[in-house]
Every structure is written in structure tokens, then in C-alpha cells.
Design a protein around this motif. Structure first.
Motif, PDB file in Angstrom:
ATOM      1  N   UNK A  44       0.806  -1.217   0.000  1.00  0.00           N
ATOM      2  CA  UNK A  44       0.000   0.000   0.000  1.00  0.00           C
ATOM      3  C   UNK A  44       0.841   1.270   0.000  1.00  0.00           C
ATOM      4  N   UNK A  45       2.106   1.152   0.421  1.00  0.00           N
ATOM      5  CA  UNK A  45       2.951   2.344   0.464  1.00  0.00           C
ATOM      6  C   UNK A  45       3.467   2.724  -0.917  1.00  0.00           C
ATOM      7  N   UNK A  46       3.324   1.813  -1.881  1.00  0.00           N
ATOM      8  CA  UNK A  46       3.790   2.089  -3.238  1.00  0.00           C
ATOM      9  C   UNK A  46       2.812   3.015  -3.950  1.00  0.00           C
ATOM     10  N   UNK A  47       3.306   4.157  -4.375  1.00  0.00           N
ATOM     11  CA  UNK A  47       2.511   5.124  -5.114  1.00  0.00           C
ATOM     12  C   UNK A  47       2.646   4.813  -6.603  1.00  0.00           C
ATOM     13  N   UNK A  48       1.542   4.840  -7.365  1.00  0.00           N
ATOM     14  CA  UNK A  48       1.617   4.511  -8.795  1.00  0.00           C
ATOM     15  C   UNK A  48       2.509   5.446  -9.593  1.00  0.00           C
ATOM     16  N   UNK A  49       2.835   6.630  -9.040  1.00  0.00           N
ATOM     17  CA  UNK A  49       3.680   7.581  -9.758  1.00  0.00           C
ATOM     18  C   UNK A  49       5.152   7.415  -9.413  1.00  0.00           C
ATOM     19  N   UNK A  50       5.482   6.474  -8.543  1.00  0.00           N
ATOM     20  CA  UNK A  50       6.885   6.237  -8.199  1.00  0.00           C
ATOM     21  C   UNK A  50       7.622   5.575  -9.353  1.00  0.00           C
ATOM     22  N   UNK A  51       8.930   5.789  -9.403  1.00  0.00           N
ATOM     23  CA  UNK A  51       9.750   5.008 -10.319  1.00  0.00           C
ATOM     24  C   UNK A  51       9.888   3.607  -9.724  1.00  0.00           C
ATOM     25  N   UNK A  52      10.236   2.616 -10.534  1.00  0.00           N
ATOM     26  CA  UNK A  52      10.399   1.261 -10.004  1.00  0.00           C
ATOM     27  C   UNK A  52      11.410   1.169  -8.863  1.00  0.00           C
ATOM     28  N   UNK A  53      12.528   1.909  -8.970  1.00  0.00           N
ATOM     29  CA  UNK A  53      13.535   1.834  -7.923  1.00  0.00           C
ATOM     30  C   UNK A  53      13.061   2.471  -6.623  1.00  0.00           C
ATOM     31  N   UNK A  54      12.318   3.550  -6.737  1.00  0.00           N
ATOM     32  CA  UNK A  54      11.728   4.148  -5.538  1.00  0.00           C
ATOM     33  C   UNK A  54      10.771   3.170  -4.882  1.00  0.00           C
ATOM     34  N   UNK A  55       9.986   2.491  -5.704  1.00  0.00           N
ATOM     35  CA  UNK A  55       9.016   1.523  -5.188  1.00  0.00           C
ATOM     36  C   UNK A  55       9.728   0.367  -4.489  1.00  0.00           C
ATOM     37  N   UNK A  56      10.825  -0.109  -5.077  1.00  0.00           N
ATOM     38  CA  UNK A  56      11.582  -1.202  -4.466  1.00  0.00           C
ATOM     39  C   UNK A  56      12.102  -0.796  -3.095  1.00  0.00           C
ATOM     40  N   UNK A  57      12.682   0.395  -3.025  1.00  0.00           N
ATOM     41  CA  UNK A  57      13.254   0.845  -1.752  1.00  0.00           C
ATOM     42  C   UNK A  57      12.194   0.916  -0.659  1.00  0.00           C
ATOM     43  N   UNK A  58      11.094   1.613  -0.931  1.00  0.00           N
ATOM     44  CA  UNK A  58      10.060   1.757   0.085  1.00  0.00           C
ATOM     45  C   UNK A  58       9.402   0.426   0.418  1.00  0.00           C
ATOM     46  N   UNK A  59       9.197  -0.393  -0.608  1.00  0.00           N
ATOM     47  CA  UNK A  59       8.561  -1.690  -0.398  1.00  0.00           C
ATOM     48  C   UNK A  59       9.407  -2.576   0.506  1.00  0.00           C
ATOM     49  N   UNK A  60      10.684  -2.716   0.200  1.00  0.00           N
ATOM     50  CA  UNK A  60      11.539  -3.601   0.985  1.00  0.00           C
ATOM     51  C   UNK A  60      11.853  -3.029   2.368  1.00  0.00           C
ATOM     52  N   UNK A  61      12.021  -1.717   2.456  1.00  0.00           N
ATOM     53  CA  UNK A  61      12.267  -1.125   3.776  1.00  0.00           C
ATOM     54  C   UNK A  61      11.049  -1.295   4.682  1.00  0.00           C
ATOM     55  N   UNK A  62       9.863  -1.253   4.094  1.00  0.00           N
ATOM     56  CA  UNK A  62       8.649  -1.478   4.883  1.00  0.00           C
ATOM     57  C   UNK A  62       8.494  -2.953   5.215  1.00  0.00           C
ATOM     58  N   UNK A  63       8.819  -3.819   4.270  1.00  0.00           N
ATOM     59  CA  UNK A  63       8.682  -5.256   4.483  1.00  0.00           C
ATOM     60  C   UNK A  63       9.628  -5.770   5.563  1.00  0.00           C
ATOM     61  N   UNK A  64      10.820  -5.180   5.682  1.00  0.00           N
ATOM     62  CA  UNK A  64      11.774  -5.663   6.675  1.00  0.00           C
ATOM     63  C   UNK A  64      11.361  -5.311   8.105  1.00  0.00           C
ATOM     64  N   UNK A  65      10.268  -4.585   8.262  1.00  0.00           N
ATOM     65  CA  UNK A  65       9.709  -4.369   9.602  1.00  0.00           C
ATOM     66  C   UNK A  65       9.382  -5.718  10.239  1.00  0.00           C
ATOM     67  N   UNK A  66       9.099  -6.714   9.387  1.00  0.00           N
ATOM     68  CA  UNK A  66       8.752  -8.052   9.875  1.00  0.00           C
ATOM     69  C   UNK A  66       9.881  -8.679  10.680  1.00  0.00           C
ATOM     70  N   UNK A  67      11.127  -8.264  10.422  1.00  0.00           N
ATOM     71  CA  UNK A  67      12.256  -8.845  11.155  1.00  0.00           C
ATOM     72  C   UNK A  67      12.878  -7.848  12.133  1.00  0.00           C
TER      73      UNK A  67
END
Length: 227
Positions: A101-124
């Protein structure tokens, strides 16, 4: 780039993400909705309880620790193993939904990767050694963790493919890169690895992600969306 072309590119990002199949849930969405308020409270409590380990604890001990009846536990799951999987799956899905949900459709793919993975690593982020140890010795829990990790890899690869198509990065083996960067959090949360880290599994994963992704950006192409 025209407005129509830009709209098509950004909508394409969302389409790609929706095409990636998510792990099969331990309990169905309908069953999740049918849980009572008390059952949800118990599951929330178990998230903290299992931080101290879950492999050896019995259903009776669980009921005592969270102040509920055995009946309440067995109304949620048919066995302790299933109960453990429900708790782990529930937590990982919550983090996963937030990451998507944090991925904005106007982001570049690399921006999306960074925010996505940084948010996902909250799990650990708050993984304890006791939890990590049991996760590695309980096959069903280990498989569930791997299924969610594979989903992170698939999402990351999809975004990397888009970055290659746009010319943001070189034409690299996106499957290999995705496996490395999306697996950092899970790898660093292994009990033997955690002991050697100078920081938390999340901080270490986020730091390595930054280093690896910066190295992929092509010099002389579009302004790096990573910096």
C-alpha cells in the motif's frame, strides 16, 4: 513523455504487482472475518508470547499465559502447529499489505523497491533469537516464512524488470538481484547471523539494500531515482 504515455507507464507498475500471486493464507479471508473480538485479541497476544519461542510450548501453557480457555484456542485452530502458523501468517500479511500500500503509482520502479523492501523488513525488526531459533527447527513455520520471502522476491523482480525496460538500470539478471536484495531481511534474521551483526536485522538489510541498488543505477542515464 506525453500524459497518456506516463499514465500507461504508472498503471503498468500497478498491473505488474497485482499479477504476482501472493502466498496462500493459512486461514481464509472469510474465516478471518468470522473471528470474534476475543479471538483476535488472543492472536495479538500470541504474537508477543511467541517471541519467547513456540516450539516447546503446549496449548495448555498458551491458554494460561494469555488468560483464555483451551476451548477458545481450539475454536481458532485445530492444533498448536496450526495456531502458530496462523499467528506468523497473520503478522507477515499485515506487514506485506502495508508494504504494498505504500507504493505510489507515480513512483519510479527503484523508488518503489526501496520503500517496499524497507517497509517489508519491519517483519524482522524485532525478531528475537528464541523466535528465530524455533522458526528454523519447525518445518511448517520455516516453509511459511519461505513462501512469504519468495513473494517479496517476486514483487522485487517485477519492479526490477520494469526498471530495466525504462533504462533506469543495466540489463542485469533481475532474478538474481531480486533474490539477493529481497532475501536480506530473512537471511539476517537467522539466529546464527543475528549474533554477528553490529546492528539489527532490519538496519543491516536496509543498509545493504542501499549499497546494492545504488550500484545498479546506470551512469549517464535518467537522474537516479534512488538518490
Amino acid at each position: 513523455m506525453t500524459v497518456n504515455a506516463l499514465t500507461e507507464e504508472t498503471s503498468g507498475l500497478l498491473v505488474r504487482l497485482r499479477e504476482v500471486p501472493a502466498p496462500k493464507p493459512v486461514i481464509t479471508r472469510q474465516r478471518e472475518k468470522e473471528l470474534t473480538k476475543r479471538q483476535r485479541e488472543v492472536l495479538d497476544q500470541l504474537s508477543n508470547l511467541f517471541d519467547s519461542g513456540f516450539a516447546e510450548i503446549t496449548m495448555s501453557e498458551i491458554a494460561s499465559r494469555v488468560n483464555c480457555s483451551l476451548r477458545t484456542l481450539y475454536e481458532i485452530a485445530n492444533s498448536k502447529d496450526e495456531l502458530v502458523l496462523i499467528v506468523i501468517d497473520r503478522n507477515l500479511r499485515k506487514v506485506g499489505r502495508t508494504a504494498i500500500e505504500i507504493i505510489d503509482p507515480w513512483m519510479t520502479p527503484l523508488e518503489a523497491i526501496r520503500l517496499y523492501l524497507e517497509t517489508a523488513t519491519v517483519a524482522v525488526e524485532s525478531t528475537t533469537e528464541e523466535f528465530a531459533k524455533d522458526l528454523e527447527i519447525v518445518p511448517s513455520a520455516q516453509k511459511l516464512s519461505k513462501d512469504h520471502s519468495d513473494y517479496l522476491v517476486a514483487i522485487t523482480r517485477s519492479l526490477l524488470d520494469l526498471a530495466v525496460e525504462r533504462g533506469d538500470i543495466a540489463d542485469v539478471d533481475t532474478a538474481a538481484v531480486a533474490r539477493v536484495v529481497a532475501g536480506l531481511g530473512r537471511d539476517f534474521a537467522h539466529v546464527d547471523v543475528m549474533k554477528d551483526l553490529r546492528s539489527s536485522p532490519k538496519a543491516a538489510a536496509d543498509g545493504m539494500l542501499e549499497i546494492i541498488m545504488r550500484g545498479l543505477v546506470l551512469t549517464g542515464t535518467k537522474e537516479s531515482p534512488w538518490i
